[in-house]
Design a protein around this motif. Structure first.
Motif, short mmCIF file in Angstrom:
data_model
loop_
_atom_site.label_atom_id
_atom_site.label_comp_id
_atom_site.label_asym_id
_atom_site.label_seq_id
_atom_site.Cartn_x
_atom_site.Cartn_y
_atom_site.Cartn_z
N SER A 68 -8.44 8.71 -5.47
CA SER A 68 -8.81 7.40 -5.99
C SER A 68 -9.50 6.57 -4.92
N PHE A 127 -2.82 3.16 -10.30
CA PHE A 127 -4.23 2.96 -9.99
C PHE A 127 -4.63 1.56 -10.46
N SER A 151 -10.78 0.36 -10.37
CA SER A 151 -10.96 1.46 -9.42
C SER A 151 -11.51 2.69 -10.14
N GLN A 152 -11.95 3.64 -9.32
CA GLN A 152 -12.38 4.93 -9.86
C GLN A 152 -11.46 6.02 -9.32
N ALA A 153 -11.33 7.07 -10.10
CA ALA A 153 -10.46 8.17 -9.69
C ALA A 153 -11.09 9.49 -10.10
#
Length: 930
Positions: A101, A130, A134-136
């Protein structure tokens, strides 16, 4: 953007953590295993806390061990703070799930996992949540056996040098991508896909996109793959494909096997690009694939021109499959389909086979725009895909590319009649219908989502004008490129192009069940028309008759010069309305038979119509004559018109020369005969009537086919011979038996015209013995073309010898490919000797059939073939007893429709037996005096 190669840190992740399968428990070695047994409808949809944007998918296919494995890495946008990720999965063994992440420096391993059998969802919980925004990247290894299920990623078989060999392909629509890799398997959750295939070096890999690289494995070049697959060596190769555009999971496709191909290209009118086209098949079949390739090359540029939207992919392939549940599938850039849908031997092809390949290829290419570029938001709107592909592919584009097949006229039999037959049942459903779960989704791939949807769109096109209609369609596509849509998005585009309130006009056609019958009463000023919901057992009443449709009446009248004109402005949007019509001259509603409704005239008017249609220069065109026939017989079944009146109309058309009119007559008379199949007296009289209508064409056209014949002449000859065989015309039976006897003696199949395969094989088995059956069985086993084998399967079930019928039944159950079992049930349901005993065959083998076909469309089809032809209350009672303790969730619509069909036959027999018997006896007496 945070980026991590899916090859990174995958070592040893194939210790089994979670098993996603159709039945059974969850195994967990690293967390607490949980399994839900009850789920509400809302739980069938995935949570929206994360959204997939891109998949890196690596698949290793082992054709020797018949298994596959791989790793999927999914880029996720986190929409809401969460520590739980839920996705679709079934029939897979999963390794340890890990996430990287942008919110954390180190990789997280899932601490808990669970699988919900009912919803086919797997959940992973991670130690730290998370944050939103955000990006994961979620990485999950997976593996599974390659089965012959015809769903997901599965195996298909073929024979080579006396040995059974295998290849693989995908079938993900509607909900089976989840059985090939864990994913977000909903049409609105579009993402891009980068596919990498690992396979044996001597096989071929294909996918939606063009391959960017392909190398035989080398430890120096591909060390990362060694960490993924322990057994990889120089016998394996790695094929990487271009990344797809945004698309839904059900359109992803890949295949691996010893394929060969033919290739061509198409020059596109908008972009000016030349699109490479291929069709793949195994070596034994590829020589029959050229026609399908030619059709694809012809129609692809037409769609780009009509829609004014460029075809976006770098290529368009097709793959011929020996084992395939449906007919074909529109995977973006890689169409797949069964042999009978894509193969054709030009030297041995009948007209029906040619038309089928044209229809299938054109239909699937239409999906490259309808469904693939612009996709329905959820399966409730399946018709936005299938109805449009049917109308565009099978009428509008086909009418330009292959006008000799007269697709607009044939639509009346192929689709409008099919749609109205199903929609006249109480157990019907709206075109736009709720689909809360996978079982519901699987059942709406029917005549309503395809044929009725296409019919109402064809009606709309005729009402507003095809040019404006297509302009509106283009606006709709452009407004939703690479996106998802609902019904009103389409209506908005057509409203903009026409200036008409399309939502108001079309809403009830799409969202309400059923369709109307328009009753016409003549008055001193013209006509009074009234609409009611039509049922196959009569007019609907009470709450079943509340819908008011906006009905384009398309009133055909004759002017002072005797020329027909059509009033396209007349719309019935209330229960009743009057219109000024000169009833002293011929008139007709639903001119062109574009409307999705029946028309009921008074008996005196129908008699005048019968007189008019009999004239060589009748003002009623081919489509009008077809529509009149279908309406009259349907109204007779519903007890709204005497069957004798409908037969008078048919009798008046004895001098008709158009094949499609006779095709409509044959379809209706065959259905009528099937109602009285247990009444020998009426059956015999109906057969005499049918022979009197069709035998003159047999005598005129003969049994020989010529390259100089028009499609109409060839099809009329075939239709007439088929009807005479069905009606037990002894001279036709002997002629057909003679053809097969010559074949048995010489082995020369040229004595069996391709267009007469069905009739000749059937006559040989039905009126022959063991020797003829064995010869037809040999054709089934080793026939040169798909059409010859299908004809043989049906014919094998027409014997009058119970021992032979038992053998055919066992072949259906134990010897036939899964995709072919339906053909045997078609044959058994047609044979008078097995029409009722086939129910025992089904019931005695129910558990096996249910297990074998539970994930396909085939089970519903078998149920309908087994029961819908029956015709007594005893049949209904026995059905209710058998199914009372069965889980019918996967075919309950088909079962309810079969019960309605039986009830309608019971009513028809009760109210019309005396009438039809008297009419036929009177007709016979009159004929004897001539």
């Amino acid at each position: 953007m945070f980026f991590l190669s899916p090859l990174h840190a995958a070592t040893k992740r194939f210790s089994i953590q979670t098993v996603c399968k159709g039945l059974g428990s969850i195994l967990s070695l690293t967390g607490t295993a949980k399994m839900s047994t009850v789920a509400s409808d809302s739980k069938f949809r995935l949570p929206t806390n994360v959204k997939p944007t891109h998949y890196d998918l690596i698949v290793q296919t082992d054709l020797d061990q018949l298994k596959f494995s791989g790793t999927v890495t999914v880029n996720l946008d986190v929409k809401e703070e969460t520590s739980k990720i839920v996705m679709n999965c079934t029939r897979l063994k999963l390794g340890q799930a890990t996430v990287q992440s942008t919110a954390f420096k180190s990789e997280q391993l899932s601490s808990e996992s669970s699988f919900d059998e009912k919803t086919k969802q797997v959940s992973f919980i991670f130690p730290t949540a998370f944050p939103a925004g955000s990006q994961a990247k979620l990485t999950i290894p997976f593996s599974a056996p390659l089965t012959g299920s015809m769903t997901g990623y599965y195996r298909s078989s073929f024979e080579e040098d006396g040995k059974t060999k295998y290849y693989t392909l995908t079938q993900f629509e509607a909900t089976y991508a989840r059985s090939a890799f864990p994913c977000w398997d909903e049409p609105a959750l579009k993402a891009t896909y980068a596919v990498t295939m690992v396979s044996k070096a001597n096989t071929v890999n294909i996918s939606n996109m063009t391959a960017t690289s392909e190398k035989v494995f080398s430890p120096n070049d591909h060390a990362d793959f060694k960490t993924l697959f322990d057994d990889i060596n120089e016998e394996w190769k790695i094929t990487k494909f271009e990344t797809t555009p945004l698309m839904s999971s059900y359109l992803l496709a890949y295949a691996n096997g010893p394929f060969e191909y033919l290739e061509s290209s198409a020059k596109m009118p908008l972009s000016g690009r030349t699109i490479p086209l291929r069709i793949y098949a195994t070596k034994d079949l590829i020589h029959q694939a050229q026609f399908a390739l030619d059709v694809k090359a012809k129609v692809l540029p037409m769609y780009e021109q009509v829609f004014q939207v460029e075809y976006p992919l770098p290529k368009l392939d097709s793959l011929v499959a020996n084992d395939f549940d449906a007919g074909a599938m529109e995977n973006w850039g890689l169409i797949t389909g069964r042999t009978s849908a894509l193969l054709l031997d030009p030297k041995k092809a009948d007209i029906a086979a040619k038309k089928r390949v044209v229809v299938v290829q054109s239909h699937e290419v239409a999906h490259m725009w309808f469904g693939n570029i612009t996709t329905m938001e959820w399966w409730d709107y399946l018709y936005l895909n299938e109805g449009f592909a049917t109308l565009m592919g099978e009428v509008i584009i086909q009418g330009t590319a292959f006008p000799e097949f007269k697709p607009n006229s044939e639509f009346i039999t192929a689709h409008l009649h099919r749609a109205l037959t199903l929609d006249s049942k109480l157990s019907s459903h709206p075109i736009e219908v709720g689909c809360p779960d996978a079982e519901s989704i699987g059942q709406i791939f029917d005549a309503l989502s395809y044929s009725k949807a296409a019919s109402v769109l064809r009606m709309l096109s005729a009402h507003v004008g095809q040019e404006k209609f297509l302009k509106g369609v283009s606006l709709y596509l452009k407004a939703h490129l690479y996106g998802n849509s609902v019904t009103n998005d389409l209506w908005a585009g057509i409203s903009e192009s026409t200036g008409v309130d399309i939502i108001k006009f079309m809403d009830n056609w799409v969202k309400k069940i059923g369709f109307p019958v328009v009753t016409v009463t003549e008055t001193s000023e013209g006509i009074k028309v009234r609409q009611d919901r039509f049922l196959e057992t009569g007019l609907a009443e009470g709450k079943d008759n509340e819908t008011i449709w906006s009905i384009p009446l398309s009133i055909l009248t004759v002017d002072a010069n005797g020329k027909p004109t059509v009033d396209e402005t007349a719309v019935l949007d209330t229960r009743e309305k009057t219109f000024a019509v000169d009833t002293s001259k011929p008139f007709k509603l639903n001119a062109g038979t574009n409307g999705v409704y029946r028309v009921l005239y008074e008996d005196t008017r129908l008699s005048k119509i019968a007189t008019e249609v009999a004239k060589p220069d009748s003002v009623f065109g081919v489509e009008d004559r077809m529509g009149l026939i279908f309406d009259a017989l349907a109204l007779s079944k519903a007890a709204l018109l005497p069957l004798s009146s409908a037969l008078n109309l048919v009798n008046a058309l004895r001098n008709e020369q158009e094949y499609l009119v006779w095709d409509g007559i044959s379809t209706n008379l065959a259905s009528t005969s099937a109602v009285w199949w247990e009444d020998d007296g009426i059956s015999s009289l109906l057969n005499e009537f049918r022979v009197s209508l069709f035998s003159p064409f047999v005598k005129k056209l003969g049994y020989e086919y010529s390259a100089s014949d028009t499609p109409d002449i060839s099809q009329l000859r075939t239709c007439a011979i088929d009807q005479c065989l069905s009606a037990k015309d002894q001279s036709v039976i002997e002629e057909l038996k003679g053809h097969f006897a010559k074949y048995m003696k010489t082995g020369d199949d040229s004595v069996i015209p391709a267009d007469l395969q069905n009739a000749i094989y059937e006559a040989a088995v039905a009126y022959g013995g063991r020797e003829e059956f064995n010869a037809v069985k040999a054709i089934y086993e080793k026939g040169a073309t798909p059409t010859s084998r299908i004809a043989a399967m049906r014919a094998m079930c027409q014997s009058k010898d119970q021992t032979i019928l038992d053998e055919a039944s066992q072949i259906a159950l134990k010897g036939a490919r899964d995709q072919d079992v339906n053909y045997f049930f078609v044959g058994l349901s047609k044979n008078k000797l097995t029409k009722r005993t086939v129910t025992k065959l089904f019931e005695n083998n129910y558990d096996e059939l249910s297990e074998r076909f539970g994930s396909t469309f085939t089970l519903r089809s078998i149920v309908q073939l087994t029961y819908s032809g029956l015709s007594t209350q005893k049949d209904i009672d026995e059905m209710n007893v058998f199914f009372k303790d069965k889980d019918t969730s996967k075919y309950h619509m088909g079962l309810a429709q079969s019960l309605d069909s039986i009830r309608a036959k019971i009513a028809y027999i009760k109210h019309s037996s005396s009438d039809v018997r008297q009419w036929l006896e009177d007709w016979k007496q009159v004929t004897a005096r001539l």
